[in-house]
Design a protein around this motif. Structure first.
Motif, PDB file in Angstrom:
ATOM      1  N   THR A  96       0.830  -1.208   0.000  1.00 39.87           N
ATOM      2  CA  THR A  96       0.000   0.000   0.000  1.00 39.87           C
ATOM      3  C   THR A  96       0.865   1.259   0.000  1.00 39.87           C
ATOM      4  O   THR A  96       0.587   2.229  -0.725  1.00 39.87           O
ATOM      5  CB  THR A  96      -0.923  -0.003   1.232  1.00 39.87           C
ATOM      6  OG1 THR A  96      -1.727  -1.181   1.195  1.00 39.87           O
ATOM      7  CG2 THR A  96      -1.823   1.220   1.238  1.00 39.87           C
ATOM      8  N   THR A  97       1.914   1.256   0.795  1.00 39.08           N
ATOM      9  CA  THR A  97       2.808   2.418   0.833  1.00 39.08           C
ATOM     10  C   THR A  97       3.448   2.649  -0.531  1.00 39.08           C
ATOM     11  O   THR A  97       3.523   3.791  -1.013  1.00 39.08           O
ATOM     12  CB  THR A  97       3.906   2.202   1.893  1.00 39.08           C
ATOM     13  OG1 THR A  97       3.278   2.022   3.156  1.00 39.08           O
ATOM     14  CG2 THR A  97       4.853   3.385   1.952  1.00 39.08           C
ATOM     15  N   ALA A  98       3.890   1.576  -1.159  1.00 39.17           N
ATOM     16  CA  ALA A  98       4.509   1.716  -2.479  1.00 39.17           C
ATOM     17  C   ALA A  98       3.495   2.222  -3.502  1.00 39.17           C
ATOM     18  O   ALA A  98       3.814   3.035  -4.376  1.00 39.17           O
ATOM     19  CB  ALA A  98       5.084   0.375  -2.913  1.00 39.17           C
ATOM     20  N   LYS A  99       2.253   1.754  -3.388  1.00 37.99           N
ATOM     21  CA  LYS A  99       1.219   2.237  -4.306  1.00 37.99           C
ATOM     22  C   LYS A  99       1.001   3.736  -4.124  1.00 37.99           C
ATOM     23  O   LYS A  99       0.835   4.479  -5.101  1.00 37.99           O
ATOM     24  CB  LYS A  99      -0.101   1.502  -4.046  1.00 37.99           C
ATOM     25  CG  LYS A  99      -0.180   0.105  -4.654  1.00 37.99           C
ATOM     26  CD  LYS A  99      -1.557  -0.470  -4.339  1.00 37.99           C
ATOM     27  CE  LYS A  99      -1.776  -1.820  -4.985  1.00 37.99           C
ATOM     28  NZ  LYS A  99      -3.105  -2.381  -4.645  1.00 37.99           N
ATOM     29  N   ARG A 100       1.006   4.167  -2.873  1.00 39.24           N
ATOM     30  CA  ARG A 100       0.826   5.602  -2.622  1.00 39.24           C
ATOM     31  C   ARG A 100       1.978   6.406  -3.226  1.00 39.24           C
ATOM     32  O   ARG A 100       1.780   7.493  -3.770  1.00 39.24           O
ATOM     33  CB  ARG A 100       0.723   5.859  -1.116  1.00 39.24           C
ATOM     34  CG  ARG A 100      -0.586   5.344  -0.524  1.00 39.24           C
ATOM     35  CD  ARG A 100      -0.811   5.880   0.887  1.00 39.24           C
ATOM     36  NE  ARG A 100      -2.138   5.534   1.359  1.00 39.24           N
ATOM     37  CZ  ARG A 100      -2.394   4.721   2.390  1.00 39.24           C
ATOM     38  NH1 ARG A 100      -1.412   4.188   3.062  1.00 39.24           N
ATOM     39  NH2 ARG A 100      -3.638   4.457   2.743  1.00 39.24           N
ATOM     40  N   ARG A 101       3.193   5.849  -3.131  1.00 38.93           N
ATOM     41  CA  ARG A 101       4.338   6.536  -3.755  1.00 38.93           C
ATOM     42  C   ARG A 101       4.137   6.617  -5.270  1.00 38.93           C
ATOM     43  O   ARG A 101       4.510   7.601  -5.908  1.00 38.93           O
ATOM     44  CB  ARG A 101       5.643   5.792  -3.442  1.00 38.93           C
ATOM     45  CG  ARG A 101       5.961   5.687  -1.963  1.00 38.93           C
ATOM     46  CD  ARG A 101       6.183   7.066  -1.368  1.00 38.93           C
ATOM     47  NE  ARG A 101       6.238   7.035   0.078  1.00 38.93           N
ATOM     48  CZ  ARG A 101       7.349   7.120   0.783  1.00 38.93           C
ATOM     49  NH1 ARG A 101       8.501   7.231   0.180  1.00 38.93           N
ATOM     50  NH2 ARG A 101       7.304   7.109   2.100  1.00 38.93           N
TER      51      ARG A 101
END
Length: 423
Positions: free
Chosen positions: A73-78
């Motif tokens: 999820t964090t990578a998707k937000r990035r």
């Protein structure tokens, strides 16, 4: 010692958790991102950003309930942030933003599995040279470092690093689609995919460097990829041959190390510790591979047949070395590999005596590809020891110890050298 003295630093424990989760989950995170951004290099960079965020936040805020989902999820937000900054792909931004706002659902395991396969086939694209396909896939899916890949391929670390950089650039410039190919194209890429999976397994089965003799997580990952691939290509005999080989070799993992992590050679292993469920799965896969091959088995099926000879032997003494030597001859004809010939020397030595095996091993001594291959002096040392030529055997074991990058293996080899010196 008090409980306080033995308690673990929470921040340090969190950092170790980050590293462990990353080792296991990085390929899945990269695969998910690659499907979203359609750029393997960019996907790896975004995943690395998520790793940095985890290293910063987890020691302070605690390890999340689902670490893998957190990373994804964090990578998707990035990815969304990057797209916003670049003011491109507006439609995709809206889609991604909407998805993330709806309670950030945990990744679907089946969807991730498909993403991993897409990543395997993308990194094995014909636009890349074979060496680059293998290096990139090992880096992204196997989580191997450039140093580990370099040792596996017996080339310089800088060479591997350059291959990976060029490979990612080529995929981006060619706008290679992130997909599993179909029909003839799938068959053409299959050989490279199988090779990659096998190399990942081998790195886990006998680590080329480091303090541990094995890295079981890599074996599990390769085995999992092989099983998934068998479901994707059920009519391909070599896929089942590879799966059979991996299942049979994986069955010995628990018996390959002693109480202190030291290597235990095949003939000295406690066969009661072999995993008979995996042996059964391997024999079934081998039978399927042989039926599909219709009398013309490929290299993986032949290697699986060799592994099956060991699996079927109740004791080391019951091993059918004559059949194994014949199978290695068949394999040598298929591959023309000096490493296979070296293994054939071992089999000949077991089937017909050490002098016969040594004759072939000596012929390989001048082979350029084996110049830095530590198993050549290991094999020669073992055969010389069985012939009672202790001083020569000790020298070979010492030479092998100087060539291996694995600490546990070096220790064992130096021990064998000392043993021969003492005779």
């Amino acid at each position: 010692m008090t409980a306080h003295q033995t308690s673990e630093d929470p921040a340090a424990a969190a950092r170790r958790t980050v590293e462990a989760v990353w080792r296991i989950e990085s390929a899945k995170v990269i695969a998910v991102l690659a499907r979203l951004v359609r750029d393997v290099g960019l996907a790896e960079e975004l995943a690395q950003d998520a790793l940095v965020a985890a290293l910063e936040q987890w020691p302070v805020e605690g390890v999340p309930r689902n670490p893998a989902a957190w990373l994804t999820t964090t990578a998707k937000r990035r990815a969304v942030d990057l797209i916003r900054r670049q003011r491109v792909l507006d439609r995709k931004l809206a889609e991604l933003g909407q998805r993330l706002e709806t309670a950030a659902p945990e990744p679907d395991p089946a969807e991730i599995e498909d993403d991993l396969l897409r990543l395997v086939f993308t990194t094995c694209h014909p636009a890349l040279p074979l060496e680059a396909r293998v290096a990139l896939t090992l880096r992204l899916l196997g989580g191997l470092t450039t140093r580990e890949i370099a040792r596996a391929y017996l080339v310089a670390e800088t060479t591997v690093a350059q291959r990976i950089v060029r490979a990612k650039r080529t995929l981006a410039e060619a706008a290679v689609p992130f997909e599993v190919p179909g029909g003839r194209e799938l068959a053409e890429r299959l050989a490279a995919v199988l090779e990659v999976i096998y190399l990942i397994f081998n790195e886990g089965y006998s680590a080329t460097a480091g303090d541990d003799w094995m890295r079981p997580a890599l074996c599990e990952e390769a085995l999992r990829l092989g099983r998934v691939l068998a479901g994707l290509a059920p009519a391909e005999p070599e896929v089942h041959g590879l799966v059979a080989l991996l299942e049979l070799q994986a069955s010995r993992i628990r018996a390959r190390t002693g109480p202190d992590g030291e290597p235990v050679l095949l003939l000295e292993q406690d066969r009661g510790r072999w995993d008979h469920l995996l042996i059964g799965r391997g024999l079934v896969a081998l039978e399927r591979a042989e039926k599909l091959a219709a009398g013309k088995p490929g290299p993986y099926a032949v290697q699986a047949a060799i592994a099956a000879c060991h699996a079927r032997a109740g004791t080391a003494e019951q091993t059918d070395w004559v059949r194994i030597a014949l199978l290695y001859g068949q394999l040598a004809a298929l591959t023309a590999s000096p490493v296979v010939e070296l293994n054939r020397a071992v089999a000949l030595g077991m089937a017909y005596g050490p002098a016969v095996g040594l004759e072939l091993a000596d012929q390989l001594a001048g082979e350029p590809a084996l110049r830095a291959y530590h198993l050549l002096p290991v094999v020669r040392g073992d055969l010389l020891a069985r012939l009672g030529r202790s001083a020569e055997a000790a020298a070979e074991f010492e030479r092998a110890a100087g060539l291996t990058g694995n600490a546990k293996e070096r220790e064992v080899l130096l021990g064998r050298a000392a043993e021969e010196r003492g005779r």
